[in-house]
Design an enzyme around this catalytic site. Structure first.
Site, PDB file in Angstrom:
ATOM      1  N   GLU A 141      25.777 -64.477  -9.110  1.00 17.75           N
ATOM      2  CA  GLU A 141      26.450 -65.362  -8.157  1.00 17.75           C
ATOM      3  C   GLU A 141      27.956 -65.409  -8.469  1.00 17.75           C
ATOM      4  OE1 GLU A 141      24.666 -69.030  -5.859  1.00 17.75           O
ATOM      5  OE2 GLU A 141      25.587 -69.780  -7.693  1.00 17.75           O
TER       6      GLU A 141
ATOM      7  N   HIS B 113       5.380 -54.338 -22.111  1.00 16.69           N
ATOM      8  CA  HIS B 113       4.119 -54.024 -21.439  1.00 16.69           C
ATOM      9  C   HIS B 113       4.273 -54.063 -19.922  1.00 16.69           C
ATOM     10  CE1 HIS B 113       2.174 -54.234 -25.327  1.00 16.69           C
ATOM     11  NE2 HIS B 113       2.905 -55.328 -25.538  1.00 16.69           N
TER      12      HIS B 113
ATOM     13  N   LYS C 162      22.235 -70.390   4.524  1.00 18.65           N
ATOM     14  CA  LYS C 162      21.783 -71.773   4.717  1.00 18.65           C
ATOM     15  C   LYS C 162      21.869 -72.145   6.191  1.00 18.65           C
ATOM     16  CE  LYS C 162      23.601 -73.167   0.228  1.00 18.65           C
ATOM     17  NZ  LYS C 162      24.591 -73.967  -0.472  1.00 18.65           N
TER      18      LYS C 162
END
Ligand code: F6P
Length: 539
Positions: free
Chosen positions: A357, A388, A502
């Site tokens: 960001e 893994h 948004k």
């Protein structure tokens, strides 16, 4: 000025052309002192750069680049409250949040250190009230559970620190359980509410802007739950069950959190740098105000080191510059964060926001498009679990990846041998994996068992994980991000790239509930149709 054109940049390009083809195993063969030459110790941290594809000459040239980009001047601007966040006309003074009482930083005629310490005092009073069972719920019983409602910087920092420092929860503090809820779909609340007693649950609404829809949606759901369970008036519920940690007192008041239940911070604290402010309330509730102050102290010590140490010994500067080397000169655009410590499980997520960001930008401070790459794709996982999962790709994939290996040297000193053995096992894996990634291995009998190696990494070690060392570790990365932003000439403190999303979502919320007469793109319209056809009964 464009970094791509300046002298030090061009010299690094030439240097990379000659060094870029050299394998790490040859660099280790060439110098037996590589570790001593390329590792740096300061402030209780060891940063080992010897597994990076660099030489001493590379570091000298990177420091020259930092000098040409006036890094020293920018560091002073950061610390003294100049408007380093140009597009929002603000300073970025998170360092002031961890400065001691006797420091002074003047901003528009006020000493912000005074404000910071006053807010810490108010926070401390509140923490004591809650911890000493003086804060009561609607039926007069003391608070037992605290739920932090927030997202992004109002969630990731406190969540990561609370998990990392769980062991520092002393006995009297254990009667409080601290939870975190963030996702806008209500999953967090759905899971946790049935396990909580409404009368003894306190919600912290953590939001700098107090306008983030994710957080407000969760806060509204939580309040409805309390209203239904208690049958009490809304004012009583607001007063006994909600605290706001925010930079927008008016919006918090309008929602229903009165001034005495508000803890405030300032617009000069960026969301992803706000852990050190009242956004750290869950941390103080979890490990006590003393522990929170230790965290601040560790960060402040790293601040002082960043501000004062010469660049060739400066941990955040070197970490940032080596990243620039990998990205811009070795063309490596993926970065894995690998803590070999389960307590740091949330650290990669925290860094995802901090780094991407902040520096996920393609326009410079003057509004011009950049001609070079900036922030890489960054992700991570507890190292031993990642072995893994995605290490296959690190060892034998086609993608060059730079890695940060992170571990405490000691752990479980007061616990049993078995746990100490497990820590040693984890350390052995950490060292073995970074070694194999660097040097490769051609002992395998078939070509499928061959490891090319030459994947560069930095190993970051410290004595033990304490509030103080964790504070230092976080500040190390915050300043590393700043260093890179200065080299790339970008503003790391704005985030315009997330604002539009948004707004788009708010307009589509309307479309989801009614038949659309707007012309949307075919994909979005098709998906809306699908949702509507599956929720017809409820529309
Ligand atoms: O959408 C991104 C963002 O603005 C982050 O920068 C911030 O940390 C997060 O949302 C939460 O914002 P707030 O604290 O204002 O609710």
């Amino acid at each position: 000025m464009n970094s791509g054109d300046i002298k030090a940049w061009v010299e690094l390009q030439t240097h990379a052309e000659s060094l870029g083809v050299v394998h790490l195993k040859d660099l280790f063969r060439q110098s037996g002192d590589r570790f001593d030459e390329l590792s740096v110790r300061a402030n209780g941290f060891l940063l080992d750069f010897s597994k990076q594809r660099i030489t001493g000459e590379t570091l000298d040239k990177l420091v020259a680049l930092a000098n040409q980009q006036e890094l020293e001047l920018w560091i002073e601007k950061l610390f003294t409250g100049e408007q380093v966040n140009g597009s929002e006309c603000r300073p970025a003074l998170h360092t002031a949040l961890r400065s001691p009482r006797n420091d002074s930083v003047q901003l528009e005629g006020r000493d912000v250190i005074d404000d910071v310490h006053q807010s810490l005092v108010k926070m401390e009073r509140l923490v004591e009230q809650i911890q000493q069972a003086q804060w009561r719920g609607f039926d007069g019983r003391p608070i037992k559970s605290v739920v932090n409602i927030g997202v992004g910087g109002s969630n990731l920092g406190p969540l990561m620190v609370c998990e990392a420092l769980e062991q520092y929860t002393s006995l009297p503090l254990r009667r409080l359980d601290v939870h975190f809820v963030s996702s806008m779909d209500g999953s967090g609340l759905e899971k946790i509410l049935p396990t909580l007693d409404p009368a003894t649950t306190l919600f912290i609404i953590s939001s700098k802007t107090f306008s983030t829809i994710d957080t407000l949606a969760n806060a509204n759901t939580a309040r409805e739950w309390l209203l239904k369970a208690s049958g009490m008036p809304i004012d009583t519920i607001n007063r006994h069950h909600f605290i706001a940690a925010t930079g927008n007192p008016e919006a918090a008041l309008k929602w229903g959190v009165a001034e005495e239940n508000q803890l405030l911070f300032w617009d000069w604290v960026g969301g992803r740098y706000s852990l050190w402010s009242v956004i750290g309330l869950p941390v103080a509730l979890k490990i006590g105000m003393g522990g929170f102050r230790e965290l601040l102290k560790g960060a402040h010590m790293m601040d002082m080191h960043f501000r004062e140490a010469s660049f060739d010994e400066n941990l955040p500067v070197l970490l940032g510059l080596v990243g620039v080397w990998n990205i811009n000169f070795l063309n490596i655009h993926a970065h894995a964060i690998l803590p070999y410590d389960g307590r740091l499980a949330q650290f990669p997520s925290f860094l995802e926001q901090l780094e991407m960001e902040s520096n996920g930008k393609s326009i410079n401070r003057d509004g011009e498009r950049l001609k070079y790459r900036t922030c890489p794709v960054l992700w991570g996982e507890v190292g031993s679990n990642a072995q893994h999962a995605f290490y296959q790709m690190l060892h034998q994939g086609t993608e060059p990846v730079m890695c940060d290996f992170i571990s405490a040297a000691k752990r479980y000193e007061k616990d049993g041998d078995e746990l100490q053995q497990q820590h040693k096992l984890s350390l052995a894996n950490c060292l073995a994996q970074s070694r194999l990634l660097a040097l490769g291995d051609d002992e395998g009998v078939s070509k499928y068992q061959h490891y090319d190696g030459n994947q560069p990494s930095t190993t970051i070690m410290f004595d033990e994980l304490t509030p103080e060392t964790l504070g230092g570790l976080i500040a190390l990365y915050e300043h590393k991000v700043f260093v890179q932003s200065v080299i790339w000439e970008i503003n790391p403190f704005d985030q315009w790239g997330v604002e539009k999303g948004k707004k788009v979502a708010s307009s589509l919320l309307v479309e989801l509930g009614a038949l659309s007469d707007k012309s949307l793109d075919a994909s979005t319209q098709g998906l809306i149709n699908y949702v509507q056809s599956h929720s017809k009964e409820r529309v």
